[in-house]
Design an enzyme around this catalytic site. Structure first.
Site, PDB file in Angstrom:
ATOM      1  N   ASP A   1       0.826  -1.339   0.049  1.00 29.64           N
ATOM      2  CA  ASP A   1      -0.061  -0.061   0.053  1.00 29.64           C
ATOM      3  C   ASP A   1       0.818   1.156   0.077  1.00 29.64           C
ATOM      4  O   ASP A   1       1.984   1.242   0.648  1.00 29.64           O
ATOM      5  CB  ASP A   1      -0.757   0.003   1.195  1.00 29.64           C
ATOM      6  CG  ASP A   1      -2.156  -0.798   1.366  1.00 29.64           C
ATOM      7  OD1 ASP A   1      -2.399  -1.509   0.196  1.00 29.64           O
ATOM      8  OD2 ASP A   1      -2.528  -1.459   2.226  1.00 29.64           O
TER       9      ASP A   1
ATOM     10  N   ASP B   1      -7.065  -1.353  -4.441  1.00 24.40           N
ATOM     11  CA  ASP B   1      -7.908  -0.978  -3.381  1.00 24.40           C
ATOM     12  C   ASP B   1      -8.899  -0.124  -4.273  1.00 24.40           C
ATOM     13  O   ASP B   1     -10.011   0.132  -4.009  1.00 24.40           O
ATOM     14  CB  ASP B   1      -7.388  -0.437  -2.398  1.00 24.40           C
ATOM     15  CG  ASP B   1      -6.580  -1.344  -1.536  1.00 24.40           C
ATOM     16  OD1 ASP B   1      -6.783  -2.520  -1.842  1.00 24.40           O
ATOM     17  OD2 ASP B   1      -5.574  -0.820  -0.783  1.00 24.40           O
TER      18      ASP B   1
END
Length: 172
Positions: free
Chosen positions: A127, A141
């Site tokens: 991330d 995401d």
């Protein structure tokens, strides 16, 4: 118009293309980020509001479920398989696109869970996008979020259209 009947095959091919494209873009961005960023260091893009901040997430959204990586791996794998079986039944373009975006996001994160450290099937997701004080996320995401939102809006509008069509038939 969404209700125009199209050959099922065109939706399946479009869905496959969208899902694979999202997965590839997600992995390319992660490769670039891993080559250029240090974990835990903020790289401001638009002041402190939008920045890159590399982390490795073993959980799901908002780092929920830390230590349950294998469960999320199974869920993502199951979703991709379910969509592959469900794809021939899809009748609208918005449904096809929305589910393909979610599948592409699941694919991008699934690749991380299968092939990244610490081990096969329990890898941590890369991330790196940080906006304000919101959770840190990635391209996969984002695709999942946009796909779910598109699906919900589409389902709501479809229900309204069907309700209006039913009312007009009853009024006759």
């Amino acid at each position: 118009m969404d209700y125009v009947t199209r050959p099922k095959r065109s939706f399946r091919l479009a869905m496959l293309a969208i899902a694979i494209t999202v997965g590839i873009i997600d992995q390319i961005t992660k490769i670039i980020v891993l080559a250029r960023l240090e974990p835990g260091v903020a790289y401001p893009i638009i002041g402190d509001w939008f920045r890159f901040f590399l982390i490795f997430n073993s959980g799901a959204a908002f780092s929920f479920g830390q230590g349950m990586t294998w469960i999320f791996t199974l869920i993502q794998l199951g979703y991709i398989i379910a969509i592959a079986f469900y794809a021939p039944r899809i009748r609208t373009l918005t449904t096809a696109v929305s589910l393909a975006l979610v599948a592409g996001g699941a694919l991008g994160n699934l690749i991380d869970r299968l092939f990244r450290a610490p081990a096969f099937f329990v890898g941590h997701v890369v991330d790196f996008i940080s906006v304000g004080s919101f959770a840190i996320f990635n391209v996969a995401d984002s695709a999942i979020t946009v796909g779910v939102a598109l699906f919900v809006v589409s389902a709501f509008l479809d229900a309204r259209r069907q309700g209006a069509a039913t009312e007009s038939k009853v009024a006759r």
